[in-house]
Scaffold this active site. Structure first.
Site, PDB file in Angstrom:
ATOM      1  N   LYS A 120      -6.606   2.000   3.250  1.00 23.35           N
ATOM      2  CA  LYS A 120      -7.269   1.543   4.315  1.00 23.35           C
ATOM      3  C   LYS A 120      -6.394   2.157   5.626  1.00 23.35           C
ATOM      4  O   LYS A 120      -7.155   2.238   6.612  1.00 23.35           O
ATOM      5  CB  LYS A 120      -7.057   0.045   4.628  1.00 23.35           C
ATOM      6  CG  LYS A 120      -7.763  -0.833   3.351  1.00 23.35           C
ATOM      7  CD  LYS A 120      -7.607  -2.214   3.612  1.00 23.35           C
ATOM      8  CE  LYS A 120      -6.087  -2.786   3.656  1.00 23.35           C
ATOM      9  NZ  LYS A 120      -5.391  -2.881   2.652  1.00 23.35           N
ATOM     10  N   ARG A 141      -6.942 -11.897   5.775  1.00 25.26           N
ATOM     11  CA  ARG A 141      -6.480 -11.801   4.433  1.00 25.26           C
ATOM     12  C   ARG A 141      -6.733 -13.066   3.490  1.00 25.26           C
ATOM     13  O   ARG A 141      -6.482 -13.293   2.536  1.00 25.26           O
ATOM     14  CB  ARG A 141      -5.068 -11.608   4.344  1.00 25.26           C
ATOM     15  CG  ARG A 141      -4.867  -9.952   3.883  1.00 25.26           C
ATOM     16  CD  ARG A 141      -3.429  -9.747   4.097  1.00 25.26           C
ATOM     17  NE  ARG A 141      -2.721  -8.959   3.211  1.00 25.26           N
ATOM     18  CZ  ARG A 141      -2.397  -7.833   3.806  1.00 25.26           C
ATOM     19  NH1 ARG A 141      -2.668  -7.503   4.792  1.00 25.26           N
ATOM     20  NH2 ARG A 141      -1.775  -6.863   2.815  1.00 25.26           N
ATOM     21  N   ARG A 187       3.806   5.747  -2.397  1.00 23.90           N
ATOM     22  CA  ARG A 187       3.828   5.782  -1.078  1.00 23.90           C
ATOM     23  C   ARG A 187       5.123   6.148  -0.359  1.00 23.90           C
ATOM     24  O   ARG A 187       6.204   5.223  -0.690  1.00 23.90           O
ATOM     25  CB  ARG A 187       3.103   4.649  -0.526  1.00 23.90           C
ATOM     26  CG  ARG A 187       2.890   4.467   1.003  1.00 23.90           C
ATOM     27  CD  ARG A 187       2.015   3.619   1.312  1.00 23.90           C
ATOM     28  NE  ARG A 187       2.299   2.152   1.107  1.00 23.90           N
ATOM     29  CZ  ARG A 187       1.548   1.187   1.459  1.00 23.90           C
ATOM     30  NH1 ARG A 187       0.296   1.506   1.876  1.00 23.90           N
ATOM     31  NH2 ARG A 187       1.849  -0.165   1.264  1.00 23.90           N
ATOM     32  N   ARG A 215       8.784   1.694   1.047  1.00 23.75           N
ATOM     33  CA  ARG A 215       8.566   0.278   1.849  1.00 23.75           C
ATOM     34  C   ARG A 215       9.489  -0.663   0.597  1.00 23.75           C
ATOM     35  O   ARG A 215       8.986  -0.492  -0.671  1.00 23.75           O
ATOM     36  CB  ARG A 215       7.316  -0.331   1.960  1.00 23.75           C
ATOM     37  CG  ARG A 215       6.997   0.137   3.285  1.00 23.75           C
ATOM     38  CD  ARG A 215       5.582  -0.203   3.612  1.00 23.75           C
ATOM     39  NE  ARG A 215       4.981  -1.499   3.124  1.00 23.75           N
ATOM     40  CZ  ARG A 215       3.735  -1.750   3.397  1.00 23.75           C
ATOM     41  NH1 ARG A 215       2.719  -0.817   3.942  1.00 23.75           N
ATOM     42  NH2 ARG A 215       3.135  -3.106   2.898  1.00 23.75           N
ATOM     43  N   ARG A 238       1.680  -8.462  -4.966  1.00 19.43           N
ATOM     44  CA  ARG A 238       0.872  -8.455  -3.917  1.00 19.43           C
ATOM     45  C   ARG A 238      -0.497  -8.406  -4.382  1.00 19.43           C
ATOM     46  O   ARG A 238      -1.722  -8.864  -3.941  1.00 19.43           O
ATOM     47  CB  ARG A 238       1.054  -7.299  -3.304  1.00 19.43           C
ATOM     48  CG  ARG A 238       2.465  -7.231  -2.215  1.00 19.43           C
ATOM     49  CD  ARG A 238       3.102  -6.248  -1.882  1.00 19.43           C
ATOM     50  NE  ARG A 238       2.011  -5.496  -0.786  1.00 19.43           N
ATOM     51  CZ  ARG A 238       2.251  -4.124  -0.519  1.00 19.43           C
ATOM     52  NH1 ARG A 238       3.167  -3.564  -1.133  1.00 19.43           N
ATOM     53  NH2 ARG A 238       1.431  -3.828   0.427  1.00 19.43           N
TER      54      ARG A 238
END
Ligand code: AMP
Length: 215
Positions: free
Chosen positions: A13, A88, A127, A160, A171
């Site tokens: 996203k 969220r 990532r 991260r 998550r």
């Protein structure tokens, strides 16, 4: 257009929101980016948010709702905006709806990015982000020329802390329980548009523009 980009963490996203924002000049509002910046600067908000973020839990609703409302009062959002990572929870979605309807600025669409769980785990753990300019890379899907440096600005690339495997699993669990109910929330309102989020960044971007009638 007033848009929400919805989907599991790591589905892409943020990358798509950055591309659309760059092309159309609608601000990209990522609550994750705003919170990470607050943590980096050690502001009171950052200190409060840090412990939730590190374990992959959601930051309390009221904190994020206030951040987003304040941001949406800024005039650059009046021509359109892309919300990424917000709402969220159903509570956040209801607060946003109330705020936008009081301002007569209704949502145009909610793009729901779909990908399999296996694909999402691969994407999150591969990532890498630039510490200086925020550019996002992927070691497999969008590798930088040098694994440690940003192609655009030469900044340091890092993983991260919440992209490490154990936090990723949490998550995804949090997403299923707290955020996935928003799919039917927006479907019932006739706002949901599905985007297949597997394949190359360019392919997904064409799908985004198609769905919005911009292709
Ligand atoms: P993201 O970059 O969107 O994956 O967000 C990173 C982390 O920031 C999340 O795991 C949460 O701890 C926190 N966060 C971001 N957006 C929200 C939100 N809308 N509500 C609650 N917590 C959030």
């Amino acid at each position: 257009m007033n848009l929400i980009f919805l989907g599991a963490p790591g589905v892409g996203k943020g990358t798509q929101a950055k591309m659309l924002s760059y092309q159309l000049h609608w601000p990209h509002i990522s609550t994750g980016d705003i919170l990470r910046e607050a943590v980096r600067r050690e502001t009171p908000l950052g200190r409060e948010a840090k412990r939730y973020m590190e374990s992959g839990e959601l930051v309390p609703d009221q904190l994020v709702i206030d951040i987003v409302k304040e941001r949406l009062e800024e005039s650059d959002t009046f021509k359109g905006f892309i919300l990424d990572g917000f709402p969220r929870t159903v509570e956040q979605a209801e607060a946003l709806e109330e705020f936008l309807s009081s301002k007569k600025r209704p949502l145009s669409a909610v793009l729901y990015f779909e990908a399999s769980t296996e694909e999402i785990v691969v994407r999150l753990t591969g990532r890498r982000s630039c510490r200086s300019c925020g550019a996002i890379y992927h070691l497999v899907h969008q590798p930088p020329l040098n694994q440690e440096r940003c192609d655009k600005c030469g900044g340091e690339l890092y993983q991260r802390s919440d992209d490490q495997e154990e936090t990723v699993r949490n998550r995804l669990k949090v997403y299923e329980v707290q955020t996935a109910p928003l799919i039917s929330f927006y479907e019932k309102k006739g706002l949901l548009r599905k985007v297949k989020a597997e394949g190359s960044v360019e392919k997904v971007y064409s799908a985004v523009k198609n769905v919005l009638g911009l292709a």
